[in-house]
Design a protein around this motif. Sequence first.
Motif, PDB file in Angstrom:
ATOM      1  N   GLN A 148       0.836  -1.206   0.000  1.00  0.00           N
ATOM      2  CA  GLN A 148       0.000   0.000   0.000  1.00  0.00           C
ATOM      3  C   GLN A 148       0.862   1.244   0.000  1.00  0.00           C
ATOM      4  OE1 GLN A 148      -0.094   1.724   3.245  1.00  0.00           O
ATOM      5  NE2 GLN A 148      -1.448   3.390   2.660  1.00  0.00           N
ATOM      6  N   LEU A 149       1.939   1.208   0.762  1.00  0.00           N
ATOM      7  CA  LEU A 149       2.844   2.351   0.839  1.00  0.00           C
ATOM      8  C   LEU A 149       3.442   2.663  -0.530  1.00  0.00           C
ATOM      9  CD1 LEU A 149       4.428   4.398   2.601  1.00  0.00           C
ATOM     10  CD2 LEU A 149       6.185   2.624   2.852  1.00  0.00           C
ATOM     11  N   LYS A 150       3.914   1.630  -1.212  1.00  0.00           N
ATOM     12  CA  LYS A 150       4.525   1.838  -2.529  1.00  0.00           C
ATOM     13  C   LYS A 150       3.510   2.373  -3.539  1.00  0.00           C
ATOM     14  CE  LYS A 150       8.175  -1.629  -2.028  1.00  0.00           C
ATOM     15  NZ  LYS A 150       8.716  -2.936  -2.488  1.00  0.00           N
ATOM     16  N   SER A 151       2.275   1.896  -3.450  1.00  0.00           N
ATOM     17  CA  SER A 151       1.249   2.349  -4.388  1.00  0.00           C
ATOM     18  C   SER A 151       0.934   3.830  -4.177  1.00  0.00           C
ATOM     19  CB  SER A 151      -0.027   1.514  -4.237  1.00  0.00           C
ATOM     20  OG  SER A 151      -0.671   1.771  -2.994  1.00  0.00           O
ATOM     21  N   GLN A 152       1.090   4.312  -2.939  1.00  0.00           N
ATOM     22  CA  GLN A 152       0.833   5.718  -2.650  1.00  0.00           C
ATOM     23  C   GLN A 152       1.772   6.636  -3.433  1.00  0.00           C
ATOM     24  OE1 GLN A 152      -1.639   6.806  -0.960  1.00  0.00           O
ATOM     25  NE2 GLN A 152      -2.091   5.599   0.851  1.00  0.00           N
ATOM     26  N   PHE A 153       2.976   6.135  -3.709  1.00  0.00           N
ATOM     27  CA  PHE A 153       3.987   6.963  -4.369  1.00  0.00           C
ATOM     28  C   PHE A 153       4.351   6.448  -5.760  1.00  0.00           C
ATOM     29  CE2 PHE A 153       4.923   7.278   0.269  1.00  0.00           C
ATOM     30  CZ  PHE A 153       4.540   8.607   0.430  1.00  0.00           C
ATOM     31  N   ALA A 154       3.450   5.681  -6.361  1.00  0.00           N
ATOM     32  CA  ALA A 154       3.739   5.076  -7.663  1.00  0.00           C
ATOM     33  C   ALA A 154       4.027   6.124  -8.738  1.00  0.00           C
ATOM     34  CB  ALA A 154       2.571   4.191  -8.095  1.00  0.00           C
ATOM     35  N   ASN A 155       3.349   7.260  -8.681  1.00  0.00           N
ATOM     36  CA  ASN A 155       3.518   8.290  -9.715  1.00  0.00           C
ATOM     37  C   ASN A 155       4.672   9.248  -9.445  1.00  0.00           C
ATOM     38  OD1 ASN A 155       1.357   7.289 -11.163  1.00  0.00           O
ATOM     39  ND2 ASN A 155      -0.126   8.633 -10.197  1.00  0.00           N
TER      40      ASN A 155
END
Length: 387
Positions: A148-155
Motif C-alpha cells: 500500500q505504501l509503494k502504491s501511494q507513491f507510484a507516480n
Amino acid sequence: MTSHPVFIDLSLDEQVQELRKYFKKLGAEISSEKSNKGVEDDLHKIIGVCDVCFKDGEPAQIDGILNSIVSIMITIPLDRGENIVLAYCEKMTKAPNQPLAKVCLQSLWRLFNNLDTASPLRYHVYYHLVQVAKQCDQVLEVFTGVDQLKSQFANCPPSSEQMQKLYRLLHDVTKDTNLERSSKVMIELLGTYTADNACVAREDAMKCIVTALADPNTFLLDPLLSLKPVRFLEGDLIHDLLSIFVSEKLPAYVEFYEEHKEFVNSQGLNHEQNMKKMRLLTFMQLAESNAEMSFEALTKELQITENEVEPFVIEVLKTKLVRARLDQANRKVHISSTMHRTFGAPQWEQLRDLLQAWKENLSSVREGLTNVASAQLDLARSQKLIH
C-alpha cells in the motif's frame, strides 16, 4: 483512512481575511490585514500562528479552520509551495493532546489526498502524517502495509534516502504494536541498500534481525542472510544468533545464551520467547526428516517434560506450519507435512524431484486411461459386428 474533499465556499482573498481576523482575535501576533506580497506570504503568516487555536478551541471548530488553510495551500504552485507545506506539517505535529492530534491527522490526510499524485510534496506530508498518527494511536490506519505504501507513491517515487528515512520511522512506530509489519518494513529498508553502501547500514541490519527474531509470527528467517547489509555482520554475535534461528536446533541456542546472556538481553530480546520460538523451529526441522516422533525423543530435543509434549504440539498445529496427528496411546506424533525452515538448493531439488514424480504419475494415469478407452472402443466395435 478516508478524508472529506476540500471545498470552501469563499474566495481565496476572503478566506485569508477571515483567517487573519480569527487568529488575531485569539491573541496571535498577526495583522488582520492582507499582505501586499500576495497569498503565499499570507499563508506563511497564518501557518506561523495557526497552533494558537490548539489552546482553547473545540476539535470540530479547529478542523474547520485547518480545512480552510488546506484549501488555500493546494492552490499554490508546486515550485513555490514546498516551504509552506513543510511549515504546515511541522505545526500539525505540535498537537498538545490526542483529540487534537486526530484533528491534525485528518487535516494532513486531507492535504495528502488533495495534492497531485505526481507531487513530490506528498512524501513530506506522509512522513509527518505517520508521526502524528503515532501520537493518536492511528498508525495502522495510515500504514496498512508495504505494498500500500509503494502504491501511494507510484507516480512520484521518493529517493532511496527518503524511503530509508520513512522505513526507519515506520519501524519505530510499529515495533510495539505490530512486530510482523515492523519486521517487513525493516526487510524493505535493507533492500534499499546496494553493495556499494551496505556497509553503512549496520544499525539498520541489527534492528532488522532483532525485530524478526522477536516477532512470534516470523519463522522463515533464511532470506535475511541474503540481504547485503546482513552479510556485512558476518562474524558478529548478532549474525551468529540469526544463523542459529535459521538452521540450528534448541541446544545451540541454549549454549549461545549461556555464553552471551548480556548480549541477548541488551538487544531487547526475551529469553523465554526465544526458547519458545526455537522449540517450534526445532520441531519443524525434526519433522522434515521424521514421519513420526516419540514423546520421549521430543522431550530430549525440546527440553520439556512428557506432560508438556501434547500442549506443545497443539500450539504448533495452531500455527499451521506443521500438519501432524497426536497418538496418545503409543505416545507418538505422526507428521503429515511441514514448512521448511530454510529453502535453498536442496529444497529446490526436492521440489523438482517431487514435481517430476507427479508428472510421471500423471503420464502413467493418462496412458492407462487411454488404453482403457481404446479397449472399450474395440469391444464396442466387435459387439457391433456380431450383431
